[in-house]
Design an enzyme around this catalytic site. Sequence first.
Site, PDB file in Angstrom:
ATOM      1  N   LYS A 164      25.572 -32.590 -50.887  1.00 35.40           N
ATOM      2  CA  LYS A 164      24.716 -33.661 -51.440  1.00 35.40           C
ATOM      3  C   LYS A 164      25.219 -34.089 -52.818  1.00 35.40           C
ATOM      4  O   LYS A 164      25.421 -35.268 -53.080  1.00 35.40           O
ATOM      5  CB  LYS A 164      23.258 -33.188 -51.535  1.00 35.40           C
ATOM      6  CG  LYS A 164      22.666 -32.716 -50.223  1.00 35.40           C
ATOM      7  CD  LYS A 164      21.224 -32.267 -50.371  1.00 35.40           C
ATOM      8  CE  LYS A 164      21.002 -31.076 -51.275  1.00 35.40           C
ATOM      9  NZ  LYS A 164      21.618 -29.813 -50.790  1.00 35.40           N
ATOM     10  N   ARG A 176      32.192 -22.540 -54.590  1.00 33.53           N
ATOM     11  CA  ARG A 176      31.793 -23.642 -55.476  1.00 33.53           C
ATOM     12  C   ARG A 176      31.913 -23.258 -56.959  1.00 33.53           C
ATOM     13  O   ARG A 176      31.505 -22.176 -57.367  1.00 33.53           O
ATOM     14  CB  ARG A 176      30.345 -24.046 -55.182  1.00 33.53           C
ATOM     15  CG  ARG A 176      29.787 -25.033 -56.196  1.00 33.53           C
ATOM     16  CD  ARG A 176      28.606 -25.785 -55.684  1.00 33.53           C
ATOM     17  NE  ARG A 176      27.405 -24.975 -55.543  1.00 33.53           N
ATOM     18  CZ  ARG A 176      26.242 -25.446 -55.085  1.00 33.53           C
ATOM     19  NH1 ARG A 176      26.137 -26.710 -54.703  1.00 33.53           N
ATOM     20  NH2 ARG A 176      25.208 -24.651 -54.979  1.00 33.53           N
ATOM     21  N   ARG A 227      27.859 -20.584 -60.214  1.00 33.64           N
ATOM     22  CA  ARG A 227      26.413 -20.432 -60.386  1.00 33.64           C
ATOM     23  C   ARG A 227      25.961 -19.042 -59.950  1.00 33.64           C
ATOM     24  O   ARG A 227      26.424 -18.530 -58.930  1.00 33.64           O
ATOM     25  CB  ARG A 227      25.677 -21.490 -59.547  1.00 33.64           C
ATOM     26  CG  ARG A 227      25.631 -22.850 -60.213  1.00 33.64           C
ATOM     27  CD  ARG A 227      25.122 -23.933 -59.313  1.00 33.64           C
ATOM     28  NE  ARG A 227      23.932 -23.602 -58.547  1.00 33.64           N
ATOM     29  CZ  ARG A 227      23.295 -24.457 -57.734  1.00 33.64           C
ATOM     30  NH1 ARG A 227      23.747 -25.709 -57.624  1.00 33.64           N
ATOM     31  NH2 ARG A 227      22.231 -24.093 -57.067  1.00 33.64           N
ATOM     32  N   ARG A 235      18.338 -18.467 -50.165  1.00 32.48           N
ATOM     33  CA  ARG A 235      18.204 -19.936 -50.270  1.00 32.48           C
ATOM     34  C   ARG A 235      18.290 -20.594 -48.895  1.00 32.48           C
ATOM     35  O   ARG A 235      17.583 -21.569 -48.630  1.00 32.48           O
ATOM     36  CB  ARG A 235      19.290 -20.488 -51.202  1.00 32.48           C
ATOM     37  CG  ARG A 235      18.998 -20.166 -52.652  1.00 32.48           C
ATOM     38  CD  ARG A 235      20.231 -20.295 -53.508  1.00 32.48           C
ATOM     39  NE  ARG A 235      20.671 -21.669 -53.620  1.00 32.48           N
ATOM     40  CZ  ARG A 235      21.924 -22.023 -53.878  1.00 32.48           C
ATOM     41  NH1 ARG A 235      22.859 -21.112 -54.031  1.00 32.48           N
ATOM     42  NH2 ARG A 235      22.243 -23.285 -54.007  1.00 32.48           N
TER      43      ARG A 235
HETATM   44  P1  ADP Z   1      24.894 -29.417 -52.477  1.00 29.47           P
HETATM   45  O1  ADP Z   1      24.717 -30.379 -53.628  1.00 29.47           O
HETATM   46  O2  ADP Z   1      24.419 -29.998 -51.181  1.00 29.47           O
HETATM   47  O3  ADP Z   1      24.314 -28.055 -52.744  1.00 29.47           O
HETATM   48  P2  ADP Z   1      27.722 -29.582 -53.222  1.00 29.47           P
HETATM   49  O4  ADP Z   1      27.930 -31.055 -53.236  1.00 29.47           O
HETATM   50  O5  ADP Z   1      27.653 -28.881 -54.523  1.00 29.47           O
HETATM   51  O6  ADP Z   1      26.450 -29.196 -52.278  1.00 29.47           O
HETATM   52  O7  ADP Z   1      28.898 -28.973 -52.326  1.00 29.47           O
HETATM   53  C1  ADP Z   1      28.978 -27.554 -52.092  1.00 29.47           C
HETATM   54  C2  ADP Z   1      30.431 -27.116 -52.128  1.00 29.47           C
HETATM   55  O8  ADP Z   1      31.129 -27.652 -51.002  1.00 29.47           O
HETATM   56  C3  ADP Z   1      31.204 -27.595 -53.353  1.00 29.47           C
HETATM   57  O9  ADP Z   1      32.089 -26.560 -53.708  1.00 29.47           O
HETATM   58  C4  ADP Z   1      31.948 -28.839 -52.867  1.00 29.47           C
HETATM   59  O10 ADP Z   1      33.160 -29.057 -53.589  1.00 29.47           O
HETATM   60  C5  ADP Z   1      32.224 -28.483 -51.414  1.00 29.47           C
HETATM   61  N1  ADP Z   1      32.186 -29.636 -50.496  1.00 29.47           N
HETATM   62  C6  ADP Z   1      31.328 -30.683 -50.532  1.00 29.47           C
HETATM   63  N2  ADP Z   1      31.552 -31.528 -49.505  1.00 29.47           N
HETATM   64  C7  ADP Z   1      32.562 -30.965 -48.768  1.00 29.47           C
HETATM   65  C8  ADP Z   1      33.256 -31.370 -47.563  1.00 29.47           C
HETATM   66  N3  ADP Z   1      32.937 -32.483 -46.913  1.00 29.47           N
HETATM   67  N4  ADP Z   1      34.240 -30.560 -47.123  1.00 29.47           N
HETATM   68  C9  ADP Z   1      34.567 -29.421 -47.794  1.00 29.47           C
HETATM   69  N5  ADP Z   1      33.966 -29.001 -48.926  1.00 29.47           N
HETATM   70  C10 ADP Z   1      32.975 -29.760 -49.412  1.00 29.47           C
HETATM   71  P1  AMP Z   2      20.067 -26.817 -56.174  1.00 31.15           P
HETATM   72  O1  AMP Z   2      20.832 -27.101 -57.426  1.00 31.15           O
HETATM   73  O2  AMP Z   2      19.564 -28.063 -55.504  1.00 31.15           O
HETATM   74  O3  AMP Z   2      20.842 -25.912 -55.239  1.00 31.15           O
HETATM   75  O4  AMP Z   2      18.774 -26.022 -56.616  1.00 31.15           O
HETATM   76  C1  AMP Z   2      18.886 -24.776 -57.278  1.00 31.15           C
HETATM   77  C2  AMP Z   2      17.524 -24.108 -57.381  1.00 31.15           C
HETATM   78  O5  AMP Z   2      16.641 -24.931 -58.180  1.00 31.15           O
HETATM   79  C3  AMP Z   2      16.779 -23.917 -56.065  1.00 31.15           C
HETATM   80  O6  AMP Z   2      17.183 -22.755 -55.361  1.00 31.15           O
HETATM   81  C4  AMP Z   2      15.330 -23.825 -56.567  1.00 31.15           C
HETATM   82  O7  AMP Z   2      15.057 -22.565 -57.136  1.00 31.15           O
HETATM   83  C5  AMP Z   2      15.311 -24.862 -57.691  1.00 31.15           C
HETATM   84  N1  AMP Z   2      14.952 -26.204 -57.178  1.00 31.15           N
HETATM   85  C6  AMP Z   2      15.727 -27.311 -57.159  1.00 31.15           C
HETATM   86  N2  AMP Z   2      15.067 -28.348 -56.612  1.00 31.15           N
HETATM   87  C7  AMP Z   2      13.832 -27.883 -56.265  1.00 31.15           C
HETATM   88  C8  AMP Z   2      12.699 -28.449 -55.632  1.00 31.15           C
HETATM   89  N3  AMP Z   2      12.678 -29.733 -55.234  1.00 31.15           N
HETATM   90  N4  AMP Z   2      11.611 -27.669 -55.437  1.00 31.15           N
HETATM   91  C9  AMP Z   2      11.609 -26.378 -55.848  1.00 31.15           C
HETATM   92  N5  AMP Z   2      12.654 -25.769 -56.424  1.00 31.15           N
HETATM   93  C10 AMP Z   2      13.758 -26.502 -56.640  1.00 31.15           C
END
Ligand code: ADP
Ligand code: AMP
Length: 211
Positions: free
Chosen positions: A13, A125, A158, A169
């Site tokens: 995302k 990541r 992270r 998660r």
């Molecule tokens: P989210 O925001 O949904 O938690 P991220 O955008 O941070 O996910 O992506 C998670 C990990 O996967 C990151 O390390 C990113 O660089 C990698 N990634 C994202 N999209 C792809 C893809 N289409 N193919 C391979 N790796 C990806």
């Molecule tokens: P993310 O960066 O989206 O992976 O979120 C990291 C962490 O932030 C999650 O595991 C939750 O603990 C908290 N968090 C982010 N967005 C929300 C949400 N909409 N509702 C509750 N907790 C959230």
Amino acid sequence: MRIILLGPPGAGKGTQATRVADHLGVPKVASGDLFRDHLQQETELGQLADSYMKKGVLVPDSITIRMVMEWISKEATREGFLLDGFPRTLNQATVLDKRLGEEAIDRVLYVNVSQDELVRRLAGRVVCNNCNRTYHKISNPPPEDGVCADCEGDLYQRGDDKPDAVAKRLEVFFNQTVPLVNYYSIAGVLREVDGEQSIKMVGQAFIEALT
Ligand code: ADP
Ligand code: AMP
């Protein structure tokens, strides 16, 4: 346009959010980034949120909803916005709908990725401590190791991307967030995107799903 990116942690995302928001010319926010920014600034909200985040559970709705509603109240979001990672519970979704009234959500892009791939993505990541851009050590590495290509910030892993928190998660996603797929499907705004293609292909699929 008012857009939501919905999907499990690690689905990609955040990787696509900037591109989609720029394409639409709307501001974007990730609720997780708002919490991490608070933590970095050592606010009370940041400390409180971190106590939940590091365990891999959701921050309580009362805290999360207030924080995101404040962001939505900004003048810049009047013509539209993109939300990444919010809502994540049915309660968050219904409060958001009530708050928006007639100016409802136009599209929810649901990014689908298999669990094995999610675990691989989260394990590799790294995130910029300055601008929050994400990279992957193998599939999406930065040009210079440990340094953000956009702002030269330091890249870090992270705490909640370590295996124990990741398992929690994913469980939380399936139990608390998956019901939103049905909620937005009934509302007629859900579009599913195959997130298991290359970053470029997923980006194209996102843009197509907006039309
Ligand atoms: P989210 O925001 O949904 O938690 P991220 O955008 O941070 O996910 O992506 C998670 C990990 O996967 C990151 O390390 C990113 O660089 C990698 N990634 C994202 N999209 C792809 C893809 N289409 N193919 C391979 N790796 C990806
Ligand atoms: P993310 O960066 O989206 O992976 O979120 C990291 C962490 O932030 C999650 O595991 C939750 O603990 C908290 N968090 C982010 N967005 C929300 C949400 N909409 N509702 C509750 N907790 C959230």
